[in-house]
Structure formats: C-alpha cells, structure tokens
Design a protein around this motif. Sequence first.
Motif, PDB file in Angstrom:
ATOM      1  N   PHE A   7      -4.218   0.345   4.640  1.00  0.00           N
ATOM      2  CA  PHE A   7      -3.220   0.880   3.719  1.00  0.00           C
ATOM      3  C   PHE A   7      -3.064   2.392   3.918  1.00  0.00           C
ATOM      4  O   PHE A   7      -1.948   2.912   4.012  1.00  0.00           O
ATOM      5  N   ALA A   8      -4.190   3.082   4.007  1.00  0.00           N
ATOM      6  CA  ALA A   8      -4.153   4.538   4.165  1.00  0.00           C
ATOM      7  C   ALA A   8      -3.497   4.935   5.481  1.00  0.00           C
ATOM      8  O   ALA A   8      -2.722   5.908   5.528  1.00  0.00           O
ATOM      9  N   GLU A  25      -1.371  -8.082  -0.884  1.00  0.00           N
ATOM     10  CA  GLU A  25      -1.051  -7.570  -2.215  1.00  0.00           C
ATOM     11  C   GLU A  25      -0.400  -6.187  -2.162  1.00  0.00           C
ATOM     12  O   GLU A  25       0.238  -5.748  -3.126  1.00  0.00           O
ATOM     13  N   ASN A  26      -0.554  -5.487  -1.025  1.00  0.00           N
ATOM     14  CA  ASN A  26       0.061  -4.164  -0.875  1.00  0.00           C
ATOM     15  C   ASN A  26       1.499  -4.223  -0.385  1.00  0.00           C
ATOM     16  O   ASN A  26       2.210  -3.208  -0.426  1.00  0.00           O
ATOM     17  N   LEU A  27       1.955  -5.369   0.093  1.00  0.00           N
ATOM     18  CA  LEU A  27       3.291  -5.451   0.692  1.00  0.00           C
ATOM     19  C   LEU A  27       4.412  -5.086  -0.282  1.00  0.00           C
ATOM     20  O   LEU A  27       5.371  -4.415   0.112  1.00  0.00           O
ATOM     21  N   PRO A  28       4.355  -5.498  -1.570  1.00  0.00           N
ATOM     22  CA  PRO A  28       5.425  -5.071  -2.486  1.00  0.00           C
ATOM     23  C   PRO A  28       5.533  -3.553  -2.615  1.00  0.00           C
ATOM     24  O   PRO A  28       6.637  -3.020  -2.774  1.00  0.00           O
ATOM     25  N   ARG A  37       9.488  -1.047   6.177  1.00  0.00           N
ATOM     26  CA  ARG A  37      10.145  -2.346   6.095  1.00  0.00           C
ATOM     27  C   ARG A  37       9.066  -3.421   6.184  1.00  0.00           C
ATOM     28  O   ARG A  37       8.209  -3.381   7.079  1.00  0.00           O
ATOM     29  N   VAL A  38       9.076  -4.353   5.253  1.00  0.00           N
ATOM     30  CA  VAL A  38       8.106  -5.448   5.266  1.00  0.00           C
ATOM     31  C   VAL A  38       8.664  -6.597   6.083  1.00  0.00           C
ATOM     32  O   VAL A  38       9.828  -6.993   5.935  1.00  0.00           O
ATOM     33  N   VAL A  39       7.844  -7.128   6.960  1.00  0.00           N
ATOM     34  CA  VAL A  39       8.205  -8.290   7.772  1.00  0.00           C
ATOM     35  C   VAL A  39       7.435  -9.492   7.244  1.00  0.00           C
ATOM     36  O   VAL A  39       6.220  -9.426   7.050  1.00  0.00           O
ATOM     37  N   ALA A  40       8.142 -10.569   6.974  1.00  0.00           N
ATOM     38  CA  ALA A  40       7.490 -11.783   6.471  1.00  0.00           C
ATOM     39  C   ALA A  40       8.144 -12.991   7.120  1.00  0.00           C
ATOM     40  O   ALA A  40       9.208 -13.435   6.707  1.00  0.00           O
ATOM     41  N   GLY A  79      -3.889 -16.924  -4.400  1.00  0.00           N
ATOM     42  CA  GLY A  79      -5.025 -16.034  -4.607  1.00  0.00           C
ATOM     43  C   GLY A  79      -5.423 -15.252  -3.379  1.00  0.00           C
ATOM     44  O   GLY A  79      -5.751 -14.061  -3.471  1.00  0.00           O
ATOM     45  N   ALA A  80      -5.401 -15.892  -2.216  1.00  0.00           N
ATOM     46  CA  ALA A  80      -5.845 -15.224  -0.990  1.00  0.00           C
ATOM     47  C   ALA A  80      -4.701 -14.563  -0.245  1.00  0.00           C
ATOM     48  O   ALA A  80      -4.886 -13.521   0.392  1.00  0.00           O
ATOM     49  N   MET A  81      -3.508 -15.165  -0.321  1.00  0.00           N
ATOM     50  CA  MET A  81      -2.377 -14.691   0.479  1.00  0.00           C
ATOM     51  C   MET A  81      -1.240 -14.125  -0.362  1.00  0.00           C
ATOM     52  O   MET A  81      -0.186 -13.774   0.172  1.00  0.00           O
ATOM     53  N   PHE A  82      -1.427 -14.089  -1.691  1.00  0.00           N
ATOM     54  CA  PHE A  82      -0.418 -13.569  -2.609  1.00  0.00           C
ATOM     55  C   PHE A  82       0.944 -14.233  -2.390  1.00  0.00           C
ATOM     56  O   PHE A  82       1.994 -13.584  -2.375  1.00  0.00           O
TER      57      PHE A  82
END
Length: 267
Positions: A7-8, A25-28, A37-40, A79-82
Amino acid sequence: ADPNAAFAAVMAGDVDSYMAFPAPENLPQFDADPRFRVVAGSTEGETILSTNNKMPPFDNIKVREALAHAIDRKAIIDGAMFGYGTPIGTHFAPHHPSYVDLTAQSNFDPEKAKALLAEAGFPDGFKTTLKLPPPSYARRGGEIIASQLRNLEWAQWLEQVFKGKDFGLTIVSHTEPLDIGIYARPDYYFQYDSAEFQKIMEDLNNATDPQERNRLLQVAQKKIADDYVNGYLFQLANTGVVNAKLMGVWENAPTQAADMTGVYWAD
C-alpha cells in the motif's frame, strides 16, 4: 507481499503497476483517488481446498463430501477477498465455454456435513493439518476455514505438500489454463486415482470434434465433483492497482505473466 508495504509503495508512486495486490480491502481507496486506476478481471486460477485423498480420513468419500458441505464459499470470498472472486464447484474456469456450474452439489450445509461425518464414523470430528503457502488468499482463507493454522513458505510448501504429500488440507490457486488433466495423474499431490477419470482424459486427448470435446470436459468436471476430490472455493480474480496514466495493462490474466507488449503511457 506485505500488504502495508504494498500500500505504501503504490501510494508513494514507487510502483506504477501492482497486479495481484495482496490487500483487496485497499482497492476502494485507490479507486477513489484520481491518481490510480483499479483493475478487476479474471484469471485462470481455480482456488481449491486441496485434499490428500490417500490420507485417512480423507480416503473416505463421505468425509470429503462432509468437508465440501462445511465450506462457506461466500464467507471466504467476502472475508478473504473482499468480494473479489467467482464461486466454483469443480476445477474449471467459469468463463470457459465448457464450464458447468456444480456449486449446488457442494452447497454450505453444516448439518449435512455433521451427518456425513457421523456416517463415516467421526461423530465428534477429527484432527488434521492445514498447511498454507504464502499468498494472502490462502492465508486469509485459511484463517476463515480454521481458527488455528500452520503457515509455510513456498519452499516448505513445495517440499512438504506438493512433493512430499505430507498434509491433510491446503489452499492453493491452480493458475495453469485448462489444467483439469492433473486429476488423471495418481501421483499428483492430492493423490486422486480414478481409472474412470483417466479414461475420460484419454478420450478427450484423442477427440477432435469440438462438440465431443465439450461433452467430455463437462463429464470430467462432474466426475471430480461427484468424487469430492477437493474443496472447490472460487476462481481467483485478477485484482490490482495501476497509475491512472498507464494504459494497456491486462484486465484479465489468461496466464500468470506480466505482459508489457501493449503497455504505454498516456499523454
């Protein structure tokens, strides 16, 4: 691999692209920041609760079936993958044209799991080992599946689990495309030995007609689901964060690689 360090590094601009980001959990937070830009997308990774089919009591199909019904896929994905991940009921990618949705066959049903264990001679349950490799999906998923676990580094996992077959359960994502043929290898680490499945794979390898190949792939999926070879959890999502000006990064990952041939900087 450390979520805080990852994250840092991205926030500081030290990294322009971080796929398979270890903290979904940090993607939002990244998504709300115009710098990123988030890739999913999707991958070829079937994430499974691999089971040693030759280690008692997992050599008993009723125990394996009980295990399948004791797993709450939604709780693991959330829980694990949000929330990132697609439930699976067999070892096959949901985006493949031949995919059969067999999740209902191993639905979360704790009472049925207890009844099956009692039928198998384990009314009070049993103890086994859950050995987890380093990826966050495995360790976080393992924490949900078991309150006590044993974590391993990759070298230990490969030596003890994959090569030594010294495990009861483990969690890993098999990322090779169309790799259902591994179930035809009796010496593979989950030690499933089915002459019927091996014949299905032999017929598939000899088949050239697309419709017949499609049929055989569906028969193969059903066979390993019927035998409850492993606990089938979810298709691993391709989640990551990239610099908003970096274009051409794969949204979907057809193989485990970082393809840079189409990557470029926007003006």
